[in-house]
Design an enzyme around this catalytic site. Sequence first.
Site, PDB file in Angstrom:
ATOM      1  N   GLU A 154       0.873  -1.417  -0.550  1.00  0.00           N
ATOM      2  CA  GLU A 154      -0.094  -0.137   0.023  1.00  0.00           C
ATOM      3  C   GLU A 154       0.935   0.841  -0.344  1.00  0.00           C
ATOM      4  O   GLU A 154       0.141   2.145  -0.080  1.00  0.00           O
ATOM      5  CB  GLU A 154      -1.405  -0.335   1.455  1.00  0.00           C
ATOM      6  CG  GLU A 154      -2.382  -1.232   0.820  1.00  0.00           C
ATOM      7  CD  GLU A 154      -3.127  -0.899  -0.075  1.00  0.00           C
ATOM      8  OE1 GLU A 154      -2.946   0.419  -0.559  1.00  0.00           O
ATOM      9  OE2 GLU A 154      -3.334  -1.750  -0.899  1.00  0.00           O
ATOM     10  N   HIS A 157       1.747   2.590  -3.615  1.00  0.00           N
ATOM     11  CA  HIS A 157       1.001   3.335  -4.473  1.00  0.00           C
ATOM     12  C   HIS A 157       1.932   4.762  -4.092  1.00  0.00           C
ATOM     13  O   HIS A 157       1.871   6.031  -4.604  1.00  0.00           O
ATOM     14  CB  HIS A 157      -0.498   3.208  -3.676  1.00  0.00           C
ATOM     15  CG  HIS A 157      -0.844   1.901  -4.462  1.00  0.00           C
ATOM     16  ND1 HIS A 157      -0.515   1.475  -5.401  1.00  0.00           N
ATOM     17  CD2 HIS A 157      -1.333   0.739  -4.124  1.00  0.00           C
ATOM     18  CE1 HIS A 157      -1.634  -0.102  -5.404  1.00  0.00           C
ATOM     19  NE2 HIS A 157      -1.412  -0.601  -4.513  1.00  0.00           N
ATOM     20  N   GLU A 233      -0.990  -2.176  -9.451  1.00  0.00           N
ATOM     21  CA  GLU A 233      -1.140  -3.646  -8.594  1.00  0.00           C
ATOM     22  C   GLU A 233       0.402  -4.257  -8.391  1.00  0.00           C
ATOM     23  O   GLU A 233       0.256  -4.604  -7.600  1.00  0.00           O
ATOM     24  CB  GLU A 233      -2.408  -3.859  -8.369  1.00  0.00           C
ATOM     25  CG  GLU A 233      -3.655  -3.045  -8.463  1.00  0.00           C
ATOM     26  CD  GLU A 233      -3.652  -2.800  -6.821  1.00  0.00           C
ATOM     27  OE1 GLU A 233      -3.470  -3.210  -5.504  1.00  0.00           O
ATOM     28  OE2 GLU A 233      -4.072  -0.942  -6.570  1.00  0.00           O
TER      29      GLU A 233
END
Length: 321
Positions: A154, A157, A233
Site C-alpha cells: 500500500e 502506491h 497493482e
Amino acid sequence: MAARTRYAPDRGLTVRMTATVFLLGLVFVAFVAAIIGIGTAYHASDAAIVLFAVVLGGGFAIGSLFYSDKIALATAGAREVGPNDSEEARKLHGIVDRLCALADMPKPRVAIARSNMPNAFATGRNADHAVLCVTDDLMRRLDDNELEGVIAHEMSHVAHKDVQVMTAASFLAIIAALLIRFAFYGELFGGGGRGRNNNGGNAALLMFALMAVSIIVYAVSFVLIRMLSRYRELSADRSGALLTGQPSALKSALIKVSGQMSRIPTQDLRASQPMNAFFFAPAMHLAPKGSLAAIFSTHPSLERRIAELDKVQAQLNRTAG
C-alpha cells in the site's frame, strides 16, 4: 514517476504504464480534434456545454485528488488512530514506522476501519498528505510478516504517486461521461424545440454526434484506465516485496485475503465495490482470465499476482546466491 524513496522501480511495468498513458493521450488528442470538428457548426450555447464539461470535469478531478484521503476514509467508515490509542494501533504504527525507515519516506497518517472484510488501502495526493488504512479483520487474520507485506504494498502506491497518475488518467473519462449526460439530457429536454426548423435539426444532429464520440472515448478510456490500474497493482506487489525482502509473506497474505473474501456474503461485497480501486484486494471475486469481466477488473488475477511474486523470490534468491 516514483518518489525519491528506496522503493525499487519496476522498469518493465513502468514502460507498460507509460505506453498506456501515451495511448490515453492519443485518445485525448483525437477527442479534442473531434470536438473541434463538431464544434465548427455549433451555436455558442452548444459550444458552452463542452466548455462547461471540461471545467466541471477538471473540478471533479482536482477535488478527488486533494480530498481522496478524506473521501476514502469516510466511505470506509475508518478513523485515524495514534500509536497509543490501542494495542492494535500500537502494532500498526510499529510496522509503518519500520517500513518508512526502510523506504526513507514520510510517515502517512494511520487509520483503522471496523469491518468484516480483510483489506487495506493507502491514498493521498502525495507522501506528505497520505493516509494508510487497514481493517481490523485484516489485522486479526494476518501474522506480522504478512501484515507488513500488505502495508509495504500500500505504501508503494504512495511512493509511486499512483493517486496522481490515476487521477490524471481518469480526467478524459470524466469529461466524456459528462458530455454523454449533457448531450442525452439536452436532446431529451431540448431536442423537440430545436427540431422545428433546419437549424434545430442540425443542432440535434451535432448533439447526437457529440454523444456518439463521447461514448466511444469513454469506453476506450475506461478499458485503458483499468489496464493501468492492474499494472499499478503488480508494480506495488513487486516493489513492496523487494522492500521487505519477503515475497512469500505477501503471497501468503494474498491467498488468505482472497480465500476469506470468497466466504463474505455477495451483498456485503457489492456494498464495498466503490472502494475497489483503493483496496489491496478487490471486494468482488475476479472473473476468469481472458473473460470480458477480467478486462474491466481493477486488479490482476490472484494467479498472476502470485506468479509475479514468485519471480521476485527467484530474483532475490539469485542475488543472495
